[in-house]
Structure formats: structure tokens, C-alpha cells
Design an enzyme around this catalytic site. Structure first.
Site, PDB file in Angstrom:
ATOM      1  N   THR A 397       5.312  12.710   1.047  1.00 54.02           N
ATOM      2  CA  THR A 397       4.575  11.756   1.875  1.00 54.02           C
ATOM      3  C   THR A 397       5.201  11.669   3.263  1.00 54.02           C
ATOM      4  O   THR A 397       6.305  12.136   3.486  1.00 54.02           O
ATOM      5  CB  THR A 397       4.586  10.379   1.170  1.00 54.02           C
ATOM      6  OG1 THR A 397       4.010  10.522  -0.124  1.00 54.02           O
ATOM      7  CG2 THR A 397       3.826   9.315   1.918  1.00 54.02           C
ATOM      8  N   THR A 415      -0.325  11.226   2.827  1.00 55.11           N
ATOM      9  CA  THR A 415       0.273  12.027   1.771  1.00 55.11           C
ATOM     10  C   THR A 415      -0.665  13.106   1.242  1.00 55.11           C
ATOM     11  O   THR A 415      -1.888  12.995   1.386  1.00 55.11           O
ATOM     12  CB  THR A 415       0.693  11.118   0.594  1.00 55.11           C
ATOM     13  OG1 THR A 415       1.435  11.864  -0.356  1.00 55.11           O
ATOM     14  CG2 THR A 415      -0.512  10.502  -0.081  1.00 55.11           C
ATOM     15  N   GLU A 434      -3.350  14.553  -5.931  1.00 54.40           N
ATOM     16  CA  GLU A 434      -3.267  13.099  -6.025  1.00 54.40           C
ATOM     17  C   GLU A 434      -3.722  12.547  -7.369  1.00 54.40           C
ATOM     18  O   GLU A 434      -3.335  11.441  -7.759  1.00 54.40           O
ATOM     19  CB  GLU A 434      -4.114  12.471  -4.912  1.00 54.40           C
ATOM     20  CG  GLU A 434      -3.554  11.189  -4.380  1.00 54.40           C
ATOM     21  CD  GLU A 434      -2.239  11.417  -3.659  1.00 54.40           C
ATOM     22  OE1 GLU A 434      -1.219  10.883  -4.133  1.00 54.40           O
ATOM     23  OE2 GLU A 434      -2.226  12.098  -2.635  1.00 54.40           O
ATOM     24  N   SER A 463       1.905   4.029  -4.459  1.00 55.26           N
ATOM     25  CA  SER A 463       3.030   3.154  -4.121  1.00 55.26           C
ATOM     26  C   SER A 463       3.211   3.021  -2.611  1.00 55.26           C
ATOM     27  O   SER A 463       4.181   2.408  -2.158  1.00 55.26           O
ATOM     28  CB  SER A 463       4.328   3.698  -4.727  1.00 55.26           C
ATOM     29  OG  SER A 463       4.266   3.697  -6.124  1.00 55.26           O
ATOM     30  N   GLY A 484       8.480   8.712  -0.188  1.00 54.76           N
ATOM     31  CA  GLY A 484       9.389   8.569  -1.314  1.00 54.76           C
ATOM     32  C   GLY A 484       8.768   8.228  -2.646  1.00 54.76           C
ATOM     33  O   GLY A 484       9.471   7.740  -3.536  1.00 54.76           O
ATOM     34  N   GLY A 485       7.459   8.438  -2.839  1.00 55.08           N
ATOM     35  CA  GLY A 485       6.848   8.144  -4.126  1.00 55.08           C
ATOM     36  C   GLY A 485       7.011   6.685  -4.497  1.00 55.08           C
ATOM     37  O   GLY A 485       6.912   5.792  -3.653  1.00 55.08           O
TER      38      GLY A 485
END
Length: 576
Positions: A397, A415, A434, A463, A484-485
Site C-alpha cells: 500500500t 493500494t 484485493e 484496514s 502496512g496492511g
């Protein structure tokens, strides 16, 4: 030459040695912090921070021409899709918060990818009913959702743009045509992803021309991306969602390894959704972020509200990291159980940040020991039973923040999901994976439905947490977000705590060592490893590891704009 076996796949040369002067300024080192570089900039009129220098310079040039924050973000995104293709691009999605300076109105835009209408809830199940392994589902066409980023760029321009649409494409088109210098990060990540990038012939030819992996410092052209940008420049985003590009996207998804279900109808019917931001208080400040289908805003606000009753002023001590971890565990228990695309499934929504509910939840936190088990709560007026869902939410992302000279502001997280997305490339850009942000199982062992299960047209839970912090007087104070997920939420929360509780400057907050608390473990960067023993005595499992956040932020204070980019990545801040 270790990839020479793929020599026959290479049909064009993308590395060049052109040394001509650039229209986009080359990056220069700024403040050294150990082996990394921290970019800090203070200006009076306008500021932009992105995860790559060339994207920052492109956005800065748009601002200097009188463009709005939206214009600058559009130009930055188009360049990021070229120079940082592993993280975001036209084949992905995004969430953005935009503050209009004239009336102070804050709007959030949901450009999350949507699931194809042909899928079922069993998208990621094997024939025996067991879920696929993550990368078995992620690589190839099965994981590709309808991209939302191009539609977001159009929406931002129509609602907030000042310059002509065509002008915003020029920096990216010139870089795609003339070539850009490959960064160490891109070269390293491409090399590490070599085996998976073979899922698509176009991907392999681009990142491994003539069987050789791309090298940092060499130059790379992307003529296919140039042509795509020129089509969008001339014809608008209709050129993406209809016609030849749309057909190429569908063909790439359906005729690749692990084929997927995307159709022309899915592309033609895609819409950006304008939503109300979710907002809450912390230490007298007002925090606003993205609501569902992102879990970022609600989970961030829960964490901060759960910590309100504790004095955290002593800094990044083992006690405070313990408390932040316990708050995060409680918030993520609710996230995993309740949060999803509220247009497709009933969720509690903002009842999850109800004051009385969170005050009761906060009483569960013990400052002297880890809770042995954390369960979801029951927000006001909620009766339905659900199954507990969880997905890996692997990082891949980027984040953009901009303030223009009129005071308009945007914070935007963008992302393609994991690094290099589905690994499927068409027309010079990578397609997302995704759909892996859905729960791979649609119901639990007792047959209870999982909120974040796959469904036709549904948007997978995210997130991403583009955030604006307002002072107690109601003035915008901080724009922030990260890559960073699922760790995005912790990265943003810890920086807000650092600035509001620990009195850190913005640059101190961004460069401080990362820590992430999950239900399984506390992860510490090496500069915090001395806290491992005390955290273990509180009952935690501790791991010391790299935590590659991708924060970008702008502080607005005393008529000055300070921009800072995370030293763990390549970004810089620029303004005037």
C-alpha cells in the site's frame, strides 16, 4: 543471469541509459537517521508528502501551477503507479478524506474494489470445502476485484479540481516515456517476488527483461503505461472502464493462472461512494478517519477511546506498550467479528464507538498483566449472532497527504493489496488481489455467517486509515496515514499517541521505533528490544523484527506546514 530461463519471454527492452535532464527533480538525501533518511520539510503555503520522491515532485509542480490538493494527489497517484507499481496504481483501489477550505466540510470517498458479480461466497474454498492457502488464492485472476482508483481520480477532479484534467497526466506520461531511475526498494522487491511474477507474461517481461531482474540505478521505461495514460488523458476514465482497456483487463483476469471472474459489466457499473467520515475524541482532540468497508477508522477510534482512562505520558515504556496492545486486542476482536461492507451486510457501525460501550470494554484492561483471552463485545442494540472472521491483510500500500495554498487538504491511502497485487499486468499496470481481504471461509464451524465473507458486488474489508486530527478549537492539526496492511491501524494510532500524550514532534513521532500489539504477539523493532523482558513478564509473547511502515504526514501549526515521510521507505516531503 539467474533468470535467463525466461529469456524467450522478453520481447522488448525497457532498460535505458538516457541521461538527459528531467522535468521532474531528482531526489536528494536530507536528514540521516542511522542508515536511513528522514525527509522533513517546513513551508508556509503548500505541502505534499508521498512514498516516492518522483511522485512528490510531480504533485509539488501541480501545486505550484495553482492546482488544488485534489489535483496534486491525482498527479502523485499517476506517478506512483509507474515508479512504485508494487504498492498502488490504476489496477487497485483507494480511500480518501478531503477537507474543503471554504466551509471546512470533510468528505470521505470510498473507491474500494468490488467483487465481480459472478462470484459466490465459496470463492476461496477448495472442492472439499477447505479454504485455499493465501497465495493459492492471491496470485492470478481469482483475486482481482473491479479497480476503483481511476474512478476516484475522476471524482476528485470533478468535485475539487482546479487545473485541466489533461495537465495532471503530464508528469507521469513524461516519466513513462523517457524512463525513471529504478529504486533499490523496487529492484529488491521484484527480485524477491521473481517466482510469483511469472503468473503473467507481461509482468515477467517488464520486471525481468531478457531474463535479468531489474537493477537499482538503471532506468526503466513503460510505453504501455504511457499509452494508457494518454488514453485516459484524452478520453477520460471511460477509456479504462469501457472499450479496449476494459477488454484487456477482463481478458488478463480470465486467461491467466488461477483465472478469475471479472467482467465488462463489473467495470462499466463501478461507482465511487461518498460517505460520512467516522469521528471520535481523544485528549480533547477530534480524530476523523474512514468508515466501513474500511475497518481502519472505527478500530483506530476504539483503540484511542479504550486508552483515554490511562495516563500514557511516560512514553514508549513497557507499561504503555502493554496498554496499547491490550486496547488493540479488544478493538481487533470487534473488528474481526463485526466490520465489513455495511451496504451488503448489517453491521453495528458507529455503535462500536459508543462512549458507554467502550468505557465498559476499557474496564477489561489490566495494567499489570495480559488478558488471557479477548472476545468481541456486544454494542448497544445488537442481537445477531455471527461467525468470527479473520484475513491476513498483507501489506502492499501507499499513502499521500497534501495541503494546497488555499487550505484544502487530502489524506489518501491507495493500494493493490499485497506487493505486486495479483501479479497480473496489462496495459502497463498491475491488477489488484484485493478479494483476498475477504474471509476465505463464509461461515464458521457452527454455520454462523461471517460478516466479511465474499459476495457479488461487495467491497472487502480494509484496514486503510487516512486520518485528520483536529485541535480542541476545531482546527485541522494533522493529516496522517500509512501503508502496512492490518498494521496500518497500529502505526497511525501510535503516532497520534506519541504526539498527543508524549509531546513528540512530528519528525520524532514518524521516525520512532515501531511496535505492534496483536492477539498473538507484540512485535518490536530492534531499538525497543530492551523492553522484551518486561513485556514477557506481563504475559506477552514478544518478537523483535522489521516493521516496514509507510507513514506520510503533515502537521499544521502556527501558520506553518511541516511534512514528514517515513524513513523506512523512499518518500519525501516538498512544498513552497
Amino acid at each position: 543471469m539467474k533468470h535467463l530461463i525466461y529469456l524467450t519471454f522478453a520481447i522488448f527492452v525497457v532498460l535505458v541509459s538516457d541521461s538527459h535532464a528531467r522535468d521532474v527533480e531528482r531526489p536528494q538525501p536530507e536528514i540521516a537517521t542511522g542508515t536511513q533518511t528522514l525527509s522533513v520539510r517546513t513551508e508556509e503555503k503548500a505541502m505534499v508528502v508521498t512514498a516516492h520522491p518522483l511522485a512528490t515532485y510531480a504533485a509539488q509542480s501541480i501545486l505550484q501551477k495553482g492546482g488544488s490538493a485534489a489535483d496534486a494527489a491525482i498527479a502523485a497517484q499517476l506517478v506512483l503507479g509507474l515508479v512504485e507499481p508494487q504498492s498502488s496504481g490504476l489496477g487497485g483501489g483507494a480511500f480518501a478524506l478531503y477537507r474543503n477550505a471554504e466551509d471546512g466540510h470533510l468528505t470521505s470517498y470510498d473507491a474500494r474494489e468490488t467483487a465481480p458479480m459472478e462470484i459466490t461466497s465459496e470463492l476461496f474454498l477448495r472442492s472439499n470445502g477447505k479454504p485455499l492457502g493465501f497465495y493459492d488464492g492471491a496470485i492470478g485472476g481469482r483475486s482481482v476485484g473491479t479497480p476503483g482508483t481511476p474512478a476516484l481520480l475522476k471524482t476528485l477532479h470533478e468535485k475539487h479540481g482546479k487545473l485541466e484534467w489533461e495537465e495532471l497526466f503530464e508528469p507521469a506520461i513524461k516519466l513513462a516515456r523517457r524512463g525513471f531511475e529504478i529504486s533499490p526498494r523496487l529492484a529488491k522487491m521484484a527480485d524477491e517476488a521473481f517466482e510469483d511474477l511469472g503468473a503473467s507474461k507481461n509482468t515477467l517481461e517488464y520486471f525481468f527483461p531478457y531474463g535479468n531482474n531489474i537493477q537499482a540505478g538503471e532506468e526503466l521505461k513503460n510505453k504501455s503505461y504511457q499509452r494508457t495514460l494518454e488514453n485516459l488523458q484524452d478520453e477520460g476514465i471511460e477509456a479504462f472502464y469501457q472499450g479496449a482497456i476494459a477488454k484487456d483487463i477482463v481478458r488478463a483476469v480470465r486467461r491467466t493462472k488461477n483465472p478469475g471472474f471479472l467482467s465488462l459489466k463489473d467495470l462499466e457499473s463501478y461507482k465511487v461512494i461518498e460517505r460520512e467520515p467516522v469521528c471520535g475524541g481523544y485528549r480533547g482532540y477530534r480524530i476523523c478517519s474512514m468508515g466501513e468497508p474500511s475497518s481502519g477508522g472505527l478500530t483506530l477510534l476504539q483503540i484511542l477511546a479504550l486508552l483515554e482512562r490511562f495516563d500514557l505520558s511516560q512514553g514508549a515504556t513497557s507499561r504503555n506498550i502493554h496498554l496499547i496492545t491490550e486496547a488493540s486486542r479488544l478493538a481487533f476482536a470487534d473488528r474481526n467479528y463485526y466490520m465489513a461492507d455495511s451496504d451488503h451486510v448489517k453491521t453495528p457501525g458507529t455503535k462500536l464507538i459508543d462512549t458507554e460501550y467502550l468505557q465498559d470494554r476499557a474496564k477489561l484492561i489490566d495494567s499489570k498483566k495480559r488478558l488471557p483471552e479477548v472476545l468481541h463485545g456486544k454494542p448497544p442494540e445488537w442481537e445477531e449472532e455471527r461467525g468470527e472472521g479473520e484475513n491476513p491483510d498483507v501489506p502492499g500500500t501507499s499513502h499521500i497527504v497534501v495541503v494546497d495554498e488555499n487550505g484544502n487538504m487530502i489524506t489518501m491511502t491507495t493500494t493493490i493489496e499485497t506487493a505486486f497485487g495479483s501479479r497480473v499486468m496489462t496495459n502497463g499496470f498491475l491488477l489488484n488481489n484485493e478479494l483476498t481481504d475477504f474471509s476465505f471461509i463464509p461461515e464458521d464451524e457452527e454455520g454462523r455467517p461471517i460478516a466479511n465473507a465474499p459476495a457479488p458486488g461487495k467491497r472487502p474489508r480494509s484496514s486503510m486509515a487516512p486520518t485528520i486530527v483536529y485541535t480542541p478549537e476545531g482546527e485541522p492539526y494533522l493529516l496522517i496515514g500509512s501503508a502496512g496492511g492490518s498494521y496500518i491501524i497500529g502505526y497511525v494510532a501510535s503516532r497520534i499517541i506519541a504526539m498527543l500524550d508524549w509531546d513528540y514532534s512530528l519528525e520524532e513521532a514518524i521516525k520512532m521505533p515501531n511496535f505492534i500489539g496483536t492477539d498473538k504477539s507484540i512485535y518490536l523493532e530492534k531499538d525497543l528490544k530492551n523492553l522484551s523482558g518486561s513485556l514477557k513478564r506481563l504475559g506477552h509473547t514478544v518478537e523483535v523484527t522489521d516493521l516496514n511502515s509507510g507513514l506520510t504526514a503533515i502537521e499544521i501549526k502556527e501558520a506553518k506546514l511541516k511534512g514528514v515521510a517515513d524513513p523506512r521507505r523512499e518518500g519525501i516531503a516538498r512544498g513552497y
